[in-house]
Scaffold this motif. Sequence first.
Motif, PDB file in Angstrom:
ATOM      1  N   ILE A 142       5.522  85.625  22.316  1.00 20.21           N
ATOM      2  CA  ILE A 142       6.210  84.702  23.228  1.00 20.21           C
ATOM      3  C   ILE A 142       7.714  84.954  23.184  1.00 20.21           C
ATOM      4  O   ILE A 142       8.363  84.774  22.144  1.00 20.21           O
ATOM      5  N   GLY A 143       8.262  85.378  24.337  1.00 19.12           N
ATOM      6  CA  GLY A 143       9.664  85.766  24.397  1.00 19.12           C
ATOM      7  C   GLY A 143      10.557  84.753  25.090  1.00 19.12           C
ATOM      8  O   GLY A 143      10.154  83.614  25.364  1.00 19.12           O
ATOM      9  N   ILE A 144      11.780  85.205  25.367  1.00 16.57           N
ATOM     10  CA  ILE A 144      12.778  84.352  26.018  1.00 16.57           C
ATOM     11  C   ILE A 144      13.157  84.973  27.366  1.00 16.57           C
ATOM     12  O   ILE A 144      12.328  85.609  28.005  1.00 16.57           O
ATOM     13  N   ASP A 145      14.421  84.807  27.790  1.00 18.12           N
ATOM     14  CA  ASP A 145      14.816  85.262  29.116  1.00 18.12           C
ATOM     15  C   ASP A 145      14.811  86.784  29.240  1.00 18.12           C
ATOM     16  O   ASP A 145      15.290  87.483  28.348  1.00 18.12           O
ATOM     17  N   PRO A 146      14.280  87.311  30.323  1.00 15.94           N
ATOM     18  CA  PRO A 146      14.240  88.755  30.527  1.00 15.94           C
ATOM     19  C   PRO A 146      15.649  89.332  30.561  1.00 15.94           C
ATOM     20  O   PRO A 146      16.577  88.723  31.076  1.00 15.94           O
ATOM     21  N   GLY A 147      15.822  90.506  29.962  1.00 16.79           N
ATOM     22  CA  GLY A 147      17.139  91.136  29.932  1.00 16.79           C
ATOM     23  C   GLY A 147      17.934  90.805  28.686  1.00 16.79           C
ATOM     24  O   GLY A 147      18.946  91.450  28.404  1.00 16.79           O
ATOM     25  N   ALA A 148      17.512  89.801  27.930  1.00 20.23           N
ATOM     26  CA  ALA A 148      18.205  89.462  26.681  1.00 20.23           C
ATOM     27  C   ALA A 148      18.078  90.613  25.686  1.00 20.23           C
ATOM     28  O   ALA A 148      17.071  91.340  25.677  1.00 20.23           O
ATOM     29  N   GLY A 149      19.086  90.793  24.858  1.00 20.70           N
ATOM     30  CA  GLY A 149      19.040  91.854  23.850  1.00 20.70           C
ATOM     31  C   GLY A 149      17.836  91.730  22.946  1.00 20.70           C
ATOM     32  O   GLY A 149      17.221  92.731  22.547  1.00 20.70           O
ATOM     33  N   LEU A 150      17.465  90.501  22.600  1.00 23.91           N
ATOM     34  CA  LEU A 150      16.287  90.259  21.767  1.00 23.91           C
ATOM     35  C   LEU A 150      15.025  90.750  22.455  1.00 23.91           C
ATOM     36  O   LEU A 150      14.112  91.281  21.803  1.00 23.91           O
ATOM     37  N   MET A 151      14.956  90.602  23.768  1.00 26.44           N
ATOM     38  CA  MET A 151      13.775  91.056  24.499  1.00 26.44           C
ATOM     39  C   MET A 151      13.719  92.582  24.548  1.00 26.44           C
ATOM     40  O   MET A 151      12.633  93.185  24.444  1.00 26.44           O
ATOM     41  N   LYS A 152      14.854  93.220  24.706  1.00 27.27           N
ATOM     42  CA  LYS A 152      14.882  94.683  24.701  1.00 27.27           C
ATOM     43  C   LYS A 152      14.431  95.214  23.333  1.00 27.27           C
ATOM     44  O   LYS A 152      13.668  96.179  23.248  1.00 27.27           O
TER      45      LYS A 152
END
Length: 284
Positions: A142-152
């Motif tokens: 379960i992730g957060i907003d797309p494009g966030a460094g954490l998501m990358k």
Amino acid sequence: MAFLAKFLKTAAVAATALGLAAGAAQAEKKDLTLAYVEWSDTVVATNIVKTVLEEAGYKVKLVPLSGAAMWQAVATGEADAMVAGWLPATHEAYNAKLKDKVVNLGPNLSGAKIGWAVPTYVDITSIEDINKDPAKFDGKVIGIDPGAGLMKASENAIKEYGLKVKLVEGSDATMVAALKDAYSKKEPIVITTWTPHWMFAEWDLKYLADPKNVFGGEETVNTIVSTKLKEEAPEAYKILDNFSLSLDDEQKVMVENNKPGADPAATAKAWVAANKAKVDAWMK
């Protein structure tokens, strides 16, 4: 008469000089825009800075953006500053692209980190363990907003560890809602997360070990300002340059913000009022 004429001329020059000086002082930019991402920690830091700048006589507008847009806004001058530059890893791509178009005033918080976490009742300890039974987690992280460094970084983790899971996009709020629901039912869940975050005070969670070091080590959160700010608003520049919070400071305010009916602007004002010595140091 010659003396009087000379005196009047000197007075006129002095008056002109004073007028120019007053004009220069009045010309200082007083309307500021702060960009931020609606992450729990960034909401706290940004509202505290806003409160302090307003007490110093500035009018401050807050603009919520994605991580990439936040950096871009400061680089183009559409925003004057932001206090959410995660370095050296999380926002590495943004920094590499825009570092010559912004000014990094350095860390405002140390001891930050990103990664994946699970509730302590989940019997895995490492990211690698997810592949033992991906179905247990419904094949999702379960992730957060797309494009966030954490998501990358999370996308890289899925590749590096060869995980049979899908990264679910959302936001800080939707990630926390999914965690809250799973925790209430004692169901397994893997979430993308970071420190500081109030949920570590709310629930018993543990970071998953990252033996491949995909998420990097300890990070700092940095204050990033426009290249024109020092000239346009030197007092604001000084305050932003001196601004810093501890993990404990930030997480305590985050807990307050999570209470029913809480207003981040109000909790920030309360913190500023209760921490006068710290705030005064930012003004020097």
